[in-house]
Design an enzyme around this catalytic site. Structure first.
Site, mmCIF file in Angstrom:
data_model
loop_
_atom_site.group_PDB
_atom_site.id
_atom_site.type_symbol
_atom_site.label_atom_id
_atom_site.label_comp_id
_atom_site.label_asym_id
_atom_site.label_seq_id
_atom_site.Cartn_x
_atom_site.Cartn_y
_atom_site.Cartn_z
ATOM 1 N N ASP A 88 4.573 -39.415 -8.420
ATOM 2 C CA ASP A 88 4.518 -38.983 -7.025
ATOM 3 C C ASP A 88 3.731 -37.667 -6.933
ATOM 4 O OD1 ASP A 88 6.495 -39.667 -4.326
ATOM 5 O OD2 ASP A 88 5.431 -37.747 -4.379
ATOM 6 N N HIS B 31 8.061 -49.332 -1.991
ATOM 7 C CA HIS B 31 8.006 -48.595 -3.257
ATOM 8 C C HIS B 31 9.387 -48.108 -3.623
ATOM 9 C CE1 HIS B 31 7.057 -46.030 0.165
ATOM 10 N NE2 HIS B 31 7.689 -45.038 -0.461
#
Ligand code: AMP
Length: 113
Positions: free
Chosen positions: A29, A99
């Protein structure tokens, strides 16, 4: 129009990819919320968990097994980790391409904010 994560899958946008197979891709991320913060994304665009259908069962199962394998490979099984799927506005979803977040490397609060 492609989703942000499709652009990562096609390498149009760079990402720190740590795992990939025919069904999914895993990368770091860009704004980590824990020492390790990974995203696991199916290559098929399912806009969110709330609109997944029974035809997606194989993909969803694969994502769960794969996130477990990644957590084990990264050494998080002993101290633990958290898997999160946000859906919709109240869920805090910002990218409309399903996700799984994997957060690890520190003790995480409960309940979440
Ligand atoms: P969500 O808010 O559950 O939809 O999660 C979307 C996540 O995508 C957020 O945690 C963002 O930090 C992350 N993100 C946004 N852009 C990128 C990018 N270019 N590369 C990696 N992660 C990203």
């Amino acid at each position: 129009m492609s989703t942000l994560f499709e652009k990562i899958i096609s390498r149009e946008i760079p990402a720190d990819i740590i795992y990939e197979d025919d069904i999914c891709i895993c990368f770091r991320d860009i704004e980590p919320q824990a020492p390790t913060h990974l995203l696991l994304v199916p290559k098929k665009v399912i806009t969110g968990i709330g609109v997944a259908h029974s035809e997606d069962q194989k993909i969803l199962g694969h994502l769960m097994i794969t996130i477990a394998k990644i957590a084990e490979q990264q050494g998080f099984n002993s101290n633990g980790f958290r898997v999160i799927i946000n859906h919709g506005i109240d869920g805090g979803q910002t990218v409309d391409h399903l996700h799984l977040h994997l957060l690890a490397g520190r003790a995480l609060n409960w309940p979440p904010g």
